[in-house]
Design an enzyme around this catalytic site. Structure first.
Site, PDB file in Angstrom:
ATOM      1  N   SER A 132       0.808  -1.220   0.000  1.00  0.00           N
ATOM      2  CA  SER A 132       0.000   0.000   0.000  1.00  0.00           C
ATOM      3  C   SER A 132       0.842   1.270   0.000  1.00  0.00           C
ATOM      4  CB  SER A 132      -0.940   0.006   1.208  1.00  0.00           C
ATOM      5  OG  SER A 132      -0.205  -0.114   2.406  1.00  0.00           O
ATOM      6  N   THR A 173      -2.143   3.899   4.354  1.00  0.00           N
ATOM      7  CA  THR A 173      -1.156   4.930   4.010  1.00  0.00           C
ATOM      8  C   THR A 173      -0.290   5.222   5.224  1.00  0.00           C
ATOM      9  OG1 THR A 173      -2.449   5.994   2.297  1.00  0.00           O
ATOM     10  CG2 THR A 173      -1.026   7.429   3.591  1.00  0.00           C
ATOM     11  N   THR A 209       1.955   6.977  -0.025  1.00  0.00           N
ATOM     12  CA  THR A 209       0.994   5.917  -0.334  1.00  0.00           C
ATOM     13  C   THR A 209       1.082   5.531  -1.805  1.00  0.00           C
ATOM     14  OG1 THR A 209      -1.358   5.325  -0.139  1.00  0.00           O
ATOM     15  CG2 THR A 209      -0.881   7.498  -1.004  1.00  0.00           C
ATOM     16  N   ARG A 255      -5.996   8.677 -10.859  1.00  0.00           N
ATOM     17  CA  ARG A 255      -6.675   9.053  -9.614  1.00  0.00           C
ATOM     18  C   ARG A 255      -5.642   9.450  -8.544  1.00  0.00           C
ATOM     19  NH1 ARG A 255      -6.489   7.332  -4.009  1.00  0.00           N
ATOM     20  NH2 ARG A 255      -8.474   7.901  -3.086  1.00  0.00           N
ATOM     21  N   VAL A 256      -5.891  10.556  -7.891  1.00  0.00           N
ATOM     22  CA  VAL A 256      -5.032  11.004  -6.791  1.00  0.00           C
ATOM     23  C   VAL A 256      -5.901  11.177  -5.553  1.00  0.00           C
ATOM     24  CG1 VAL A 256      -3.598  12.897  -5.936  1.00  0.00           C
ATOM     25  CG2 VAL A 256      -3.364  12.128  -8.308  1.00  0.00           C
ATOM     26  N   GLY A 257      -5.452  10.657  -4.443  1.00  0.00           N
ATOM     27  CA  GLY A 257      -6.206  10.772  -3.202  1.00  0.00           C
ATOM     28  C   GLY A 257      -5.759  11.976  -2.386  1.00  0.00           C
ATOM     29  N   ASP A 258      -6.021  11.901  -1.103  1.00  0.00           N
ATOM     30  CA  ASP A 258      -5.699  13.001  -0.191  1.00  0.00           C
ATOM     31  C   ASP A 258      -4.223  13.062   0.181  1.00  0.00           C
ATOM     32  OD1 ASP A 258      -6.076  10.488   1.063  1.00  0.00           O
ATOM     33  OD2 ASP A 258      -6.166  11.473   3.024  1.00  0.00           O
ATOM     34  N   THR A 265      -5.748   8.882   6.876  1.00  0.00           N
ATOM     35  CA  THR A 265      -5.702   7.633   6.118  1.00  0.00           C
ATOM     36  C   THR A 265      -7.132   7.237   5.816  1.00  0.00           C
ATOM     37  OG1 THR A 265      -4.836   5.371   6.150  1.00  0.00           O
ATOM     38  CG2 THR A 265      -5.658   6.229   8.227  1.00  0.00           C
ATOM     39  N   GLY A 266      -7.297   6.426   4.811  1.00  0.00           N
ATOM     40  CA  GLY A 266      -8.646   6.014   4.437  1.00  0.00           C
ATOM     41  C   GLY A 266      -9.022   6.525   3.060  1.00  0.00           C
ATOM     42  N   GLY A 317      -9.531   8.790   0.443  1.00  0.00           N
ATOM     43  CA  GLY A 317      -9.022  10.146   0.316  1.00  0.00           C
ATOM     44  C   GLY A 317     -10.026  11.156  -0.201  1.00  0.00           C
TER      45      GLY A 317
HETATM   46  C1  SD4 Z   1      -5.892   7.485  -0.662  1.00  0.00           C
HETATM   47  N1  SD4 Z   1      -5.784   8.032   1.682  1.00  0.00           N
HETATM   48  O1  SD4 Z   1      -5.210   7.350  -1.673  1.00  0.00           O
HETATM   49  C2  SD4 Z   1      -5.249   7.160   0.668  1.00  0.00           C
HETATM   50  C3  SD4 Z   1      -5.438   5.718   0.969  1.00  0.00           C
HETATM   51  C4  SD4 Z   1      -5.272   5.352   2.395  1.00  0.00           C
HETATM   52  O2  SD4 Z   1      -5.524   3.951   4.138  1.00  0.00           O
HETATM   53  O3  SD4 Z   1      -4.870   6.079   3.206  1.00  0.00           O
HETATM   54  N2  SD4 Z   1      -5.647   4.211   2.847  1.00  0.00           N
HETATM   55  O4  SD4 Z   1      -7.058   7.833  -0.673  1.00  0.00           O
END
Ligand code: SD4
Length: 346
Positions: A83, A203, A221, A231-234, A254-255, A257
Site C-alpha cells: 500500500s 497509508t 501511499t 486518480r489522486v487521493g488526499d 488515512t482512508g 481520500g
Molecule cells: C488514498 N488516503 O489514496 C489514501 C489511501 C489510504 O488507508 O490512506 N488508505 O485515498
C-alpha cells in the site's frame, strides 16, 4: 509483520471508534496520551518500523524533517507492504503510481502525485520542496524531475503485486474502497492489501517533533489498489492528507481520500487544535464533519492522527481497526490497539 499490541500500557488507550456520538468527556480522557521531548507518531502497524527509523534521527538531535523522510522511506521500500512505495498495488491498468507529501516547521512543503517508476516518492517530494518554487509535481513531469534529480527509474510492479492485480482482474469490479468493509474490517485490520477485500489500503502518515520542538510531517501511499489511472487521493495534498503548523501541531489522515479532500481534513484538525481542542477531539470533529455532510460515509474508513505542540496525541476514525504507533525517549515502538475502546452512544 511485527505485532506489539501486547506492549500497550493500561494508561494508554487506543482511540479509533465506531460512529461519532461518544460522550465528549470520554473522548477527552482518551486523548490524554502525551509524549515527551523528541517524538514521532505514525499510522498503522507498519508505523512501528517507520518510527524506529525516524527515532534514529531524532535521538541524535536530528531535525524533524529528516526524521519523517527517513521514516517514510521504510514502508516505501518494504516489499511486503502493498500500500506504500515500491511494492504498492497498481491501478486497474497495472501501473504502480505513488503519491507523497512532506511539510516542515516553516510551512515549506513539497508533493508528488501519480508518480511512476520511482521507489521513494517522499524523497522526490522533499526535492520539489527544496529545489523548485513549486509545491506539487504530477505524473510524467514528476518522473522527469525525479530522474533529473538522480533518482533511479525502476519497474515497481513486483511479482506479488502483479499476481494480485491479475487475480483482481478476473472479477474486475471497480470499487473504490480503502481499508474498510463494514462488518469485516475489524477482522482484517493490520493485514495489508487484501486484494479487492476489506483492507485494500493503508497509508503511512507520520508526524515528528524534534529536540528543538519543531514539527514536521510526511505522508506516502500508492493510493487505493486498482484505482482509476490518474486518480489522486488526499495523501499528497497539503491540508488534506497532511498539515503542519509549528505553532499548533500537525495532523495526517488515512482512508478514502476523496472524503478527506472534500473536507480538507488535516488542515481542519490543525485549525481545531488552534482553537484549543485536544488532538483527539479535533480528530473526532473532523470525522464527524465528514459523516454529517455525507452520512453514507459511515460505510467507508477515514482516520485522522494528530499531535499538538505539547506532544499530546489523538486519533479518531469512522471504523474500528485504525492503529497507530507512538515513539518517544521513554517508550518506543508502542503500538496502540486498532480496535474500538468503546461503542458510540446510540
Ligand atoms: C488514498 N488516503 O489514496 C489514501 C489511501 C489510504 O488507508 O490512506 N488508505 O485515498
Amino acid at each position: 509483520m511485527m505485532n506489539r499490541r501486547g506492549l500497550i500500557g493500561a494508561s494508554l488507550v487506543g482511540s479509533a471508534m465506531i460512529g461519532a456520538k461518544a460522550p465528549r468527556a470520554e473522548a477527552a480522557a482518551e486523548g490524554s496520551v502525551k509524549l515527551e521531548g523528541p517524538c514521532v507518531i505514525s499510522t498503522w502497524d507498519f508505523g512501528v518500523a517507520a518510527n524506529q527509523a525516524a527515532w534514529a534521527v531524532l535521538s541524535k538531535g536530528g531535525r524533524a524533517l529528516d526524521a519523517v523522510e527517513a521514516g517514510a522511506r521504510v514502508p516505501e521500500q518494504d516489499l511486503k507492504n502493498h500500500s506504500v512505495g515500491r511494492a504498492g498495488y497498481p491501478d486497474r491498468d497495472g501501473h504502480v503510481s505513488l503519491d507523497a507529501c512532506i511539510m516542515d516547521e516553516l510551512g515549506n512543503c513539497g508533493a508528488v502525485a501519480a508518480l511512476e517508476h520511482i521507489a521513494h516518492p517522499i524523497s522526490v517530494a522533499r526535492k520539489v520542496m527544496e529545489k523548485t518554487p513549486h509545491v506539487m509535481l504530477v505524473g510524467a513531469g514528476a518522473l522527469q524531475f525525479a530522474i533529473e534529480q538522480g533518482f533511479q527509474y525502476e519497474e515497481l510492479l513486483t511479482p506479488d503485486s502483479k499476481a494480485a492485480w491479475e487475480a483482481w482482474k478476473k472479477d474486475a469490479k471497480y470499487q473504490p474502497k480503502a481499508n474498510s468493509e463494514v462488518g469485516d474490517y475489524g477482522k482484517t485490520s493490520g493485514q495489508l492489501g487484501t486484494p479487492g477485500g476489506a483492507n485494500n489500503h493503508d497509508t503511512l502518515g507520520m508526524l515528528a517533533i524534534d529536540a528543538k520542538g519543531d514539527i514536521a510531517g510526511a505522508c506516502t501511499t500508492s493510493g487505493m489498489a486498482w484505482k482509476l489511472r490518474g486518480r489522486v487521493g488526499d495523501s499528497p495534498i497539503i491540508g488534506a492528507g497532511l498539515y503542519v503548523d509549528n505553532d499548533v501541531g500537525g495532523a495526517t489522515s488515512t482512508g478514502v481520500g476523496e472524503e478527506v479532500i472534500r473536507n480538507v481534513g488535516s488542515f481542519l484538525v490543525v485549525e481545531l487544535m488552534r482553537q484549543g481542542r485536544s488532538p483527539q477531539d479535533a480528530c473526532r470533529e473532523a470525522v464527524e464533519r465528514i459523516l454529517k455532510k455525507k452520512p453514507q460515509a459511515k460505510a467507508i474508513q477515514v482516520g485522522f492522527l494528530a499531535i499538538n505542540k505539547q506532544g499530546e496525541v489523538g486519533a479518531w476514525a469512522i471504523q474500528s481497526g485504525f492503529s497507530y504507533a507512538l515513539c518517544d525517549g521513554r517508550k518506543q515502538d508502542l503500538l496502540l490497539p486498532g480496535k474500538a475502546t468503546y461503542q458510540a452512544a446510540s
